[in-house]
Write a protein that holds these residues in place. Sequence first.
Motif, short mmCIF file in Angstrom:
data_model
loop_
_atom_site.label_atom_id
_atom_site.label_comp_id
_atom_site.label_asym_id
_atom_site.label_seq_id
_atom_site.Cartn_x
_atom_site.Cartn_y
_atom_site.Cartn_z
N GLY A 149 -17.94 -8.38 30.96
CA GLY A 149 -18.17 -9.09 32.25
C GLY A 149 -19.72 -9.00 32.54
O GLY A 149 -20.26 -9.93 33.15
N CYS A 150 -20.16 -8.04 31.89
CA CYS A 150 -21.83 -8.05 32.05
C CYS A 150 -22.35 -7.23 31.08
O CYS A 150 -21.63 -6.73 30.10
N SER A 151 -23.80 -7.02 31.29
CA SER A 151 -24.28 -6.32 30.09
C SER A 151 -23.93 -4.80 29.89
O SER A 151 -24.65 -4.00 29.01
N ASN A 152 -23.41 -4.24 31.07
CA ASN A 152 -23.01 -2.88 31.05
C ASN A 152 -22.02 -2.57 29.80
O ASN A 152 -22.08 -1.28 29.33
N ASN A 153 -21.18 -3.51 29.27
CA ASN A 153 -20.19 -3.16 28.26
C ASN A 153 -19.51 -1.87 28.65
O ASN A 153 -19.53 -0.89 27.64
N CYS A 154 -18.77 -1.66 29.63
CA CYS A 154 -18.07 -0.51 30.21
C CYS A 154 -16.89 -0.21 29.43
O CYS A 154 -16.10 -1.10 28.97
N ASP A 155 -16.75 1.12 29.07
CA ASP A 155 -15.27 1.38 28.42
C ASP A 155 -14.46 1.56 29.23
O ASP A 155 -14.30 2.57 30.34
N GLY A 169 -13.40 3.63 35.01
CA GLY A 169 -14.54 3.55 34.00
C GLY A 169 -15.58 2.71 34.10
O GLY A 169 -16.45 2.43 33.42
N ASP A 170 -15.42 1.39 35.14
CA ASP A 170 -16.39 0.56 35.25
C ASP A 170 -17.36 0.93 36.41
O ASP A 170 -17.22 1.70 37.21
N LYS A 171 -18.66 0.51 36.00
CA LYS A 171 -19.67 0.77 36.65
C LYS A 171 -19.86 -0.13 38.07
O LYS A 171 -20.31 0.42 39.01
N CYS A 172 -19.81 -1.48 37.78
CA CYS A 172 -20.21 -2.41 38.95
C CYS A 172 -18.86 -2.81 39.66
O CYS A 172 -19.32 -3.08 41.11
N SER A 173 -17.48 -2.71 39.29
CA SER A 173 -16.63 -2.98 40.10
C SER A 173 -16.41 -4.43 40.33
O SER A 173 -15.53 -4.83 41.25
N ASP A 174 -17.25 -5.19 39.62
CA ASP A 174 -17.42 -6.64 40.00
C ASP A 174 -16.17 -7.35 39.32
O ASP A 174 -15.39 -8.23 39.81
N ARG A 175 -15.55 -6.74 38.20
CA ARG A 175 -14.33 -7.49 37.65
C ARG A 175 -13.02 -6.77 37.57
O ARG A 175 -12.04 -7.52 37.79
N TYR A 176 -13.08 -5.26 37.66
CA TYR A 176 -11.60 -4.70 37.68
C TYR A 176 -12.01 -3.71 39.08
O TYR A 176 -12.03 -2.61 39.03
N HIS A 177 -11.69 -4.53 40.12
CA HIS A 177 -11.82 -3.88 41.23
C HIS A 177 -10.42 -2.70 41.37
O HIS A 177 -9.43 -2.91 41.17
N LYS A 178 -10.74 -1.57 42.13
CA LYS A 178 -9.77 -0.90 42.27
C LYS A 178 -9.23 -1.13 43.78
O LYS A 178 -9.60 -1.69 44.51
N LYS A 179 -7.91 -0.91 43.75
CA LYS A 179 -7.12 -0.99 45.04
C LYS A 179 -7.92 -0.28 46.32
O LYS A 179 -8.09 1.04 46.05
N ALA A 180 -8.29 -0.72 47.39
CA ALA A 180 -8.60 -0.16 48.32
C ALA A 180 -7.86 1.16 48.85
O ALA A 180 -6.78 1.12 48.89
#
Length: 537
Positions: A149-155, A169-180
């Motif tokens: 999704g971005c240049s972070n290439n998170c595992d 494992g995502d840093k930015c949460s832009d693509r794989y949001h966890k449930k509030a």
Amino acid sequence: GKLGISIKEDLARLALSSEAPIRLGERCTVFMEKDVTAFMQQGRDVRDITAGLAYAVVHNYLNRVVRGRAIGERIYFQGGTAYNKAVAAAFATVLGKEIIVPPHNGVIGAIGAALLAREKEQREHYRSRFRGFDLSLVKFKIRQFICKGCSNNCDIQECTIDGERTYWGDKCSDRYHKKAKSEQKPVLDDLFAQYNQWLVEDLAGPDGLGVKIGMPRTMTFYDRFPFWRTYFSQLGAEVVLSDVTNKSIAAQGRELCISEPCFPIVAGHGHYLDLVDKNVDFVFLPQIINSETETPEKESWVCPWGQTLPLMIRNGLRDELQVQKLLMPVVHFRDGIGFVKKEMLSVAKRLGVSKKTNDRAVEMAFQAQAHFQRLLLNTGEKALADLAASGRQAVVIVGRPYNIFDPGINLSVPEKLRSNYGVDVLPMDFLPLNGIDVSGFHENMFWNYGKKIMQAAIFVGRMKNLHLVYFTNFKCGPDSYIKHFVRDAVGAPYLTLQFDDHGNDAGIMTRCEAYLESKGLLHGFGVRRPAIDFVSR
């Protein structure tokens, strides 16, 4: 192990039989192991060594965790270490008090978590999702992949349980949001996103000089860029920024860095290389020595690593052509606009710009920086008013700007506090800190950022609806002792988060959730504290 004994069967028995425990101090286990080896080579009695280890655990805890805070009369010793009777006895001897080791001491934390879960279930009236202890009856599937999704290439780890997917494992949460994890919503706007947006407004594009100036998006960029973008715009140069800190930049920085500094300095090396790849004409790396101050009788230094980052990058380069592209003026903001004009003249000359144009550019840059500061304070004033009107509690993030506002450094924790927990979050840069005297807690705070952090801590301590979280880094020398004064200044428990180049946020967010729970911020209300009388302190 080295002692040739069983920790479970022999350690406590031998230690309790010692008549002359060896003094091992309170150092970390690496140095402790060396001391134990030395005493063994000297032929010292293993009983005295094991007793010394028990006392070392006690002194380490009392001096490095308790740190002079009051200890009550009824003391419970819990956790796995409490199984060691020698350590319990050492606590009793040192404190001169009875030590109670409760039943099931090794799982007290798990029992506490279960009680909190029960309270939440009763409070929010939801059905428990606990699936029982037999995992063989639970259908789940684990999948690992790299997010593009971005240049972070998170595992990313995807866990699917009964058809429901969650991601880790995502840093930015832009693509794989966890449930509030809370139904509450913040009442404040995302001030961190606004800050980063305002920071790069009016970015200088192609102009008369036909020169591209690369500037790394790191370190003092996060509080000084309004100054630099205006300066180069007035000179007629185009400003090109490096990408936001990501995994690739951090890895490149680690390769170029020839020392072992804090993570932001390592990332700074990577930002330089990112600009080289963008084919800029020059890379601007100012050596900022100090900052403006309202207390001229005290120094206002930038940390030595920050001052010398340009020199470290230059010394790590082997290509002389790349060295020649560096613009590295020494800048003393503390000494005023006239002094800065003289220091920036070397940059103007290299770009073929006159002294008159340079001086005018510096004047406009100071005005732009002042406008930026007013914008932050006006926005912060409104945010504090909105909090008061709504009766809401909020978290104030304190630290150095490159830790607070760089999502690649702080793993987007501020955004996750908002989206996952519905917590209102304020950066300290939005608070009215001018005029707050820190001398009651440190009479000579000569670090510029250190003074601001302490001022913010005092401000938070005076407010009943604010709580403090301190962003810092492993290996940050100034912060390693500033945080001790922050504890006194805020007058209440606070959370410290240390960031390095490990990208997994699970441990960080677990600590955040525990802190928010302890403050009542997950329940839609907060633990209100009495105002602190700073006059009498």
